[in-house]
Design a protein around this motif. Structure first.
Motif, PDB file in Angstrom:
ATOM      1  N   ALA A 169       0.835  -1.208   0.000  1.00 11.60           N
ATOM      2  CA  ALA A 169       0.000   0.000   0.000  1.00 11.60           C
ATOM      3  C   ALA A 169       0.864   1.249   0.000  1.00 11.60           C
ATOM      4  O   ALA A 169       1.923   1.297   0.634  1.00 11.60           O
ATOM      5  CB  ALA A 169      -0.923   0.015   1.213  1.00 11.60           C
ATOM      6  N   VAL A 170       0.400   2.256  -0.732  1.00 10.10           N
ATOM      7  CA  VAL A 170       1.053   3.567  -0.765  1.00 10.10           C
ATOM      8  C   VAL A 170      -0.001   4.620  -0.440  1.00 10.10           C
ATOM      9  O   VAL A 170      -1.071   4.646  -1.064  1.00 10.10           O
ATOM     10  CB  VAL A 170       1.673   3.866  -2.143  1.00 10.10           C
ATOM     11  N   THR A 171       0.311   5.476   0.516  1.00 11.29           N
ATOM     12  CA  THR A 171      -0.593   6.580   0.876  1.00 11.29           C
ATOM     13  C   THR A 171       0.154   7.892   0.727  1.00 11.29           C
ATOM     14  O   THR A 171       1.254   8.054   1.272  1.00 11.29           O
ATOM     15  CB  THR A 171      -1.093   6.439   2.322  1.00 11.29           C
ATOM     16  N   ASP A 172      -0.437   8.825  -0.031  1.00  7.52           N
ATOM     17  CA  ASP A 172       0.180  10.145  -0.185  1.00  7.52           C
ATOM     18  C   ASP A 172      -0.812  11.221   0.242  1.00  7.52           C
ATOM     19  O   ASP A 172      -1.971  10.941   0.547  1.00  7.52           O
ATOM     20  CB  ASP A 172       0.655  10.363  -1.626  1.00  7.52           C
ATOM     21  N   THR A 173      -0.338  12.447   0.275  1.00  8.58           N
ATOM     22  CA  THR A 173      -1.183  13.586   0.656  1.00  8.58           C
ATOM     23  C   THR A 173      -1.329  14.558  -0.505  1.00  8.58           C
ATOM     24  O   THR A 173      -1.433  15.772  -0.312  1.00  8.58           O
ATOM     25  CB  THR A 173      -0.592  14.310   1.879  1.00  8.58           C
ATOM     26  N   GLY A 174      -1.329  14.019  -1.709  1.00  9.00           N
ATOM     27  CA  GLY A 174      -1.488  14.855  -2.895  1.00  9.00           C
ATOM     28  C   GLY A 174      -2.918  15.317  -3.088  1.00  9.00           C
ATOM     29  O   GLY A 174      -3.781  15.117  -2.227  1.00  9.00           O
ATOM     30  N   PRO A 175      -3.219  15.934  -4.228  1.00 15.23           N
ATOM     31  CA  PRO A 175      -4.548  16.509  -4.470  1.00 15.23           C
ATOM     32  C   PRO A 175      -5.631  15.477  -4.742  1.00 15.23           C
ATOM     33  O   PRO A 175      -6.809  15.824  -4.794  1.00 15.23           O
ATOM     34  CB  PRO A 175      -4.324  17.399  -5.696  1.00 15.23           C
ATOM     35  N   GLY A 176      -5.273  14.224  -4.897  1.00 11.67           N
ATOM     36  CA  GLY A 176      -6.271  13.200  -5.169  1.00 11.67           C
ATOM     37  C   GLY A 176      -6.654  13.147  -6.639  1.00 11.67           C
ATOM     38  O   GLY A 176      -6.201  13.937  -7.463  1.00 11.67           O
ATOM     39  N   ILE A 177      -7.505  12.176  -6.970  1.00 13.36           N
ATOM     40  CA  ILE A 177      -7.966  11.974  -8.343  1.00 13.36           C
ATOM     41  C   ILE A 177      -9.451  12.307  -8.396  1.00 13.36           C
ATOM     42  O   ILE A 177     -10.235  11.819  -7.574  1.00 13.36           O
ATOM     43  CB  ILE A 177      -7.744  10.512  -8.792  1.00 13.36           C
ATOM     44  N   GLU A 178      -9.851  13.154  -9.312  1.00 10.28           N
ATOM     45  CA  GLU A 178     -11.255  13.517  -9.419  1.00 10.28           C
ATOM     46  C   GLU A 178     -12.097  12.302  -9.796  1.00 10.28           C
ATOM     47  O   GLU A 178     -11.658  11.420 -10.536  1.00 10.28           O
ATOM     48  CB  GLU A 178     -11.436  14.610 -10.472  1.00 10.28           C
ATOM     49  N   ASP A 179     -13.337  12.305  -9.280  1.00 17.99           N
ATOM     50  CA  ASP A 179     -14.236  11.188  -9.576  1.00 17.99           C
ATOM     51  C   ASP A 179     -14.422  10.989 -11.077  1.00 17.99           C
ATOM     52  O   ASP A 179     -14.483   9.864 -11.573  1.00 17.99           O
ATOM     53  CB  ASP A 179     -15.606  11.431  -8.926  1.00 17.99           C
ATOM     54  N   LEU A 180     -14.523  12.104 -11.796  1.00 17.06           N
ATOM     55  CA  LEU A 180     -14.748  12.002 -13.239  1.00 17.06           C
ATOM     56  C   LEU A 180     -13.591  11.321 -13.955  1.00 17.06           C
ATOM     57  O   LEU A 180     -13.762  10.791 -15.053  1.00 17.06           O
ATOM     58  CB  LEU A 180     -14.958  13.405 -13.829  1.00 17.06           C
ATOM     59  N   ALA A 181     -12.400  11.330 -13.342  1.00 26.05           N
ATOM     60  CA  ALA A 181     -11.225  10.741 -13.986  1.00 26.05           C
ATOM     61  C   ALA A 181     -11.127   9.243 -13.754  1.00 26.05           C
ATOM     62  O   ALA A 181     -10.364   8.563 -14.438  1.00 26.05           O
ATOM     63  CB  ALA A 181      -9.955  11.417 -13.475  1.00 26.05           C
ATOM     64  N   LEU A 182     -11.891   8.707 -12.793  1.00 25.32           N
ATOM     65  CA  LEU A 182     -11.727   7.301 -12.431  1.00 25.32           C
ATOM     66  C   LEU A 182     -12.042   6.346 -13.584  1.00 25.32           C
ATOM     67  O   LEU A 182     -11.262   5.418 -13.848  1.00 25.32           O
ATOM     68  CB  LEU A 182     -12.584   6.973 -11.205  1.00 25.32           C
ATOM     69  N   PRO A 183     -13.171   6.497 -14.292  1.00 24.83           N
ATOM     70  CA  PRO A 183     -13.412   5.568 -15.411  1.00 24.83           C
ATOM     71  C   PRO A 183     -12.338   5.665 -16.485  1.00 24.83           C
ATOM     72  O   PRO A 183     -11.879   4.648 -17.013  1.00 24.83           O
ATOM     73  CB  PRO A 183     -14.780   6.015 -15.943  1.00 24.83           C
ATOM     74  N   GLU A 184     -11.917   6.887 -16.809  1.00 31.32           N
ATOM     75  CA  GLU A 184     -10.869   7.064 -17.813  1.00 31.32           C
ATOM     76  C   GLU A 184      -9.575   6.419 -17.346  1.00 31.32           C
ATOM     77  O   GLU A 184      -8.863   5.772 -18.109  1.00 31.32           O
ATOM     78  CB  GLU A 184     -10.641   8.563 -18.057  1.00 31.32           C
ATOM     79  N   LEU A 185      -9.270   6.605 -16.057  1.00 34.44           N
ATOM     80  CA  LEU A 185      -8.028   6.074 -15.500  1.00 34.44           C
ATOM     81  C   LEU A 185      -7.959   4.563 -15.664  1.00 34.44           C
ATOM     82  O   LEU A 185      -6.909   3.994 -15.969  1.00 34.44           O
ATOM     83  CB  LEU A 185      -7.957   6.447 -14.014  1.00 34.44           C
ATOM     84  N   ALA A 186      -9.101   3.918 -15.466  1.00 37.19           N
ATOM     85  CA  ALA A 186      -9.116   2.461 -15.501  1.00 37.19           C
ATOM     86  C   ALA A 186      -9.295   1.894 -16.905  1.00 37.19           C
ATOM     87  O   ALA A 186      -8.805   0.811 -17.204  1.00 37.19           O
ATOM     88  CB  ALA A 186     -10.241   1.948 -14.607  1.00 37.19           C
ATOM     89  N   LEU A 187      -9.987   2.637 -17.781  1.00 35.97           N
ATOM     90  CA  LEU A 187     -10.435   2.042 -19.029  1.00 35.97           C
ATOM     91  C   LEU A 187      -9.710   2.531 -20.269  1.00 35.97           C
ATOM     92  O   LEU A 187      -9.537   1.786 -21.224  1.00 35.97           O
ATOM     93  CB  LEU A 187     -11.942   2.303 -19.204  1.00 35.97           C
ATOM     94  N   LYS A 188      -9.326   3.794 -20.279  1.00 32.95           N
ATOM     95  CA  LYS A 188      -8.770   4.359 -21.501  1.00 32.95           C
ATOM     96  C   LYS A 188      -7.273   4.109 -21.571  1.00 32.95           C
ATOM     97  O   LYS A 188      -6.536   4.472 -20.661  1.00 32.95           O
ATOM     98  CB  LYS A 188      -9.055   5.863 -21.553  1.00 32.95           C
ATOM     99  N   LYS A 189      -6.842   3.512 -22.643  1.00 34.16           N
ATOM    100  CA  LYS A 189      -5.433   3.152 -22.781  1.00 34.16           C
ATOM    101  C   LYS A 189      -4.560   4.404 -22.774  1.00 34.16           C
ATOM    102  O   LYS A 189      -4.790   5.348 -23.521  1.00 34.16           O
ATOM    103  CB  LYS A 189      -5.214   2.386 -24.085  1.00 34.16           C
TER     104      LYS A 189
END
Length: 481
Positions: free
Chosen positions: A400-420
């Motif tokens: 596991a890795v935990t950071d304190t960055g700005p996070g990933i927007e919800d709208l980016a999650l499908p793209e992050l997982a699906l779009k090559k």
């Protein structure tokens, strides 16, 4: 009399005079002369002085100020008053002062007290009074001299000051109440029901008569009241407005009748207070309801994305919460602080040694290390580092890795997982695609406070997983450990 005797000793005729002294200085020729000087002095004092003989309590002296003051107060006194018994002139004094006079007589001490009297048109005059025993040479009290100083002006100033202080105290209570109500709105960890329950406890303390004041707050189906609340003839209320419509009330009730004031038995300032409290509560509730609606929309949206992502990745990418990931992973075997790129090689080496000793297949160690390299490199590049940990689970490990960055927007999650090749930053590349290809599961928790990524790798390969890493040139992943 003792005070005359004392003065006589200090100012005996010719005493202390020499031929060189000014002969024009007046001299006391006798005790009678001294007595006349003393009486003239007392007679011209600006405050009332009277002397009463003991034990028959007759007025034997009353100065000019005394005549003026008593006549102004409606007590008819003349020169014939001298010699009369004091109780005949002041009948109320016998009950009020007889015991005090006796105390002065028997204890031979000066007694000071405060009193007031009513004059014409019921005007009140306030007095500071000193009762002074007059003792003869044998030590017997033969008279009492009373000195009455009119303190009405000073008393009025003090009373006005007390009124102002009382008013300031009332305003202070009201402001403190409003501050406490406003502070409740800032406590994000408590709900609307707790805010109303605590607010109703605060309200009576800000009232003019807190010990006989009860409070009640109603909003929708919620009803909060102090334990002593019941409806009485002496109540005021104010509407709580939510969304431009009355949604409840704030109510003050006096539990016993009090003097009439600006609005029934309540002050104008109490009306202002209850209106302000109702306004504050309406604003707080509106904000809380709006925030709750926003959270519900976000939860629905996040749940929608979670289902899409899990379905599209065959259940391999799990959008989760940090607490859930921590529960799944359990206690760490080892933790590392991630600060700079040189930490990547060290962490991969140590993880490889631990999982190898734990029985993980060699080919899967390579896959695990590739995934670890991706996730910790991302944390360094996009969040400046973080904390990493390795956990042992049944037949496998979680990194596991935990950071304190700005996070990933919800709208980016499908793209992050699906779009090559999709990335939320220029250099992420196909990191998540690699992790999804090689790991058994990837858990992701992200918000504005940071991101946690947990990679689950079992010790033995499943049939659907590749037995060895296939890395494209586009991924640019350094496999050297």
């Amino acid at each position: 009399m003792q005070f005359i005797t004392t003065l006589d000793k200090r100012l005996r005729p010719g005493d202390g005079m020499t031929s060189n002294q000014d002969s024009s200085i007046p001299r006391c020729q006798s005790d009678d002369h001294l007595r006349r000087i003393t009486l003239a002095t007392l007679d011209n004092l600006p405050y009332m002085v009277k002397t009463i003989s003991i034990p028959d309590y007759r007025i034997i002296f009353l100065n000019q100020a005394g005549f003026r003051v008593l006549n102004a107060l409606g007590v008819e006194v003349t020169r014939e008053t001298i010699g009369q018994q004091v109780w005949d002139i002041f009948p109320l004094w016998k009950e009020a002062y007889f015991t005090t006079f006796e105390e002065v007589r028997t204890q031979k001490k000066v007694i000071r007290l405060k009193d007031f009297s009513y004059g014409v048109e019921n005007c009140i005059t306030y007095w500071d009074i000193a009762l002074v025993p007059v003792v003869d040479k044998s030590g017997k009290v033969i008279a009492i001299t009373s000195v009455h100083v009119d303190t009405t002006e000073r008393k009025q100033i003090e009373m006005e000051r007390e009124k102002l202080l009382a008013k300031l105290e009332e305003r202070s209570k009201e402001l403190h109440c409003l501050y406490q109500i406003a502070s409740l709105g800032q406590e994000t960890e408590i709900g609307i029901d707790q805010i109303l329950a605590r607010a109703v406890e605060i309200l009576p303390h800000a009232a003019q008569y807190p010990h006989v004041t009860a409070a009640r707050i109603t909003v929708g189906g919620m009803d909060y009241r102090t334990p002593n609340f019941h409806e009485t003839p002496w109540m005021i209320s104010s509407d709580i407005i939510i969304g431009s419509r009355p949604a409840g009330k704030v109510i003050f009730a006096h539990l016993e009748e009090k003097p009439d004031s600006d609005e029934g038995t309540f002050l104008r300032d109490e009306r202002f207070l209850i209106d302000s409290v109702a306004d504050h509560l309406g604003t707080i509730i509106e904000h809380r309801l709006a925030a709750q609606r926003d959270r519900e929309r976000e939860q629905l949206k996040r749940e929608f994305y979670r289902r899409i992502v899990e379905a599209a990745t065959g259940g391999k990418l799990i959008i989760s919460e940090r607490e859930d990931i921590a529960e799944i992973a359990g206690k760490p075997l080892k933790t590392w602080e991630l600060r700079e790129p040189s930490d990547v090689t060290l962490i991969r080496h140590e993880v490889a040694e631990i999982v190898c000793a734990g029985g993980m297949e060699e080919s899967r160690i390579d896959l695990f290390v590739v995934c670890i390299g991706e996730v910790i490199t991302n944390a360094i590049k996009h969040a400046g580092g973080g904390t990493t940990s390795l956990h042992n689970i049944d037949d496998g490990y979680i990194f596991a890795v935990t950071d304190t960055g700005p996070g990933i927007e919800d709208l980016a999650l499908p793209e992050l997982a699906l779009k090559k090749g999709y990335t939320t930053a220029a250099s992420l590349g196909m990191g998540y695609k690699v992790m999804l290809a090689y790991a058994d599961k990837v858990y992701l928790a992200t918000d504005t406070a940071g991101t946690t990524v947990a990679i689950l790798m079992k010790n033995h390969a499943s049939k659907e997983l590749p037995s060895s890493p296939v890395v494209s040139k586009a991924m640019s992943i350094d496999l050297a450990i």
